[in-house]
Design a protein around this motif. Structure first.
Motif, mmCIF file in Angstrom:
data_model
loop_
_atom_site.group_PDB
_atom_site.id
_atom_site.type_symbol
_atom_site.label_atom_id
_atom_site.label_comp_id
_atom_site.label_asym_id
_atom_site.label_seq_id
_atom_site.Cartn_x
_atom_site.Cartn_y
_atom_site.Cartn_z
ATOM 1 N N LEU A 32 -1.208 -18.639 -32.151
ATOM 2 C CA LEU A 32 -1.684 -17.828 -30.920
ATOM 3 C C LEU A 32 -3.174 -17.915 -31.047
ATOM 4 N N ALA A 33 -3.847 -17.622 -32.099
ATOM 5 C CA ALA A 33 -5.325 -17.911 -32.130
ATOM 6 C C ALA A 33 -5.788 -19.111 -31.706
ATOM 7 N N ASP A 39 -12.492 -14.003 -29.149
ATOM 8 C CA ASP A 39 -12.775 -12.465 -29.272
ATOM 9 C C ASP A 39 -11.472 -11.756 -29.052
ATOM 10 N N THR A 40 -10.484 -12.301 -29.057
ATOM 11 C CA THR A 40 -9.083 -11.416 -29.036
ATOM 12 C C THR A 40 -8.961 -10.836 -30.447
ATOM 13 N N SER A 41 -8.836 -9.441 -30.247
ATOM 14 C CA SER A 41 -8.628 -8.872 -31.544
ATOM 15 C C SER A 41 -7.400 -9.023 -32.481
ATOM 16 N N ALA A 42 -7.460 -8.928 -33.703
ATOM 17 C CA ALA A 42 -6.339 -9.122 -34.626
ATOM 18 C C ALA A 42 -5.172 -8.227 -34.015
ATOM 19 N N GLU A 43 -5.337 -7.042 -33.546
ATOM 20 C CA GLU A 43 -4.348 -6.262 -33.312
ATOM 21 C C GLU A 43 -3.373 -6.877 -32.239
ATOM 22 N N THR A 44 -4.169 -7.379 -31.354
ATOM 23 C CA THR A 44 -3.475 -8.155 -30.000
ATOM 24 C C THR A 44 -2.906 -9.153 -30.323
ATOM 25 N N ARG A 45 -3.500 -10.273 -31.143
ATOM 26 C CA ARG A 45 -2.688 -11.413 -31.803
ATOM 27 C C ARG A 45 -1.476 -10.965 -32.553
#
Length: 106
Positions: A32-33, A39-45
């Motif tokens: 997904l990354a 800048d997508t947060s680790a929590e969102t991923r």
């Protein structure tokens, strides 16, 4: 075993987490990354990864139901491939990943 651990966890859940769930969750996060904004947060991923893995687990655990819907001659391998394609297509559309011949929109 997997459905039992989901419904009524035992001490074996730690092994299921270590050997099955966490490695796949980490792979999903890496994949997904590659398509998400940096800048997508680790929590969102992690949430997207968990959601993806959960959908695939539902398909895997519901094979007996799928056989009733699609027929007893359901080819397990083709069904697994179709389920994985269905889930990944939804993710690609939802997250606006780059796909062949298309430009990322988000």
């Amino acid at each position: 075993m997997m459905s039992r651990e989901m419904a009524a966890p035992t001490p074996a859940l730690a092994l299921v987490m270590k050997e099955f769930i966490l490695p796949r969750l980490k792979r999903f996060e890496v994949l997904l990354a590659m398509g998400l904004s940096p800048d997508t947060s680790a929590e969102t991923r992690r949430l997207w990864s968990f959601c993806s893995l959960g959908q695939l687990m539902v398909f895997a655990l519901s094979r007996p139901v799928a056989e009733h819907i699609f027929g007893r001659s359901l080819n397990r391998s083709r069904f697994a491939d179709a389920a994985a394609r269905h889930v990944s297509d939804g993710i690609i559309r939802s997250l606006h990943f780059k796909t062949p011949g298309r430009v990322r929109t988000a």
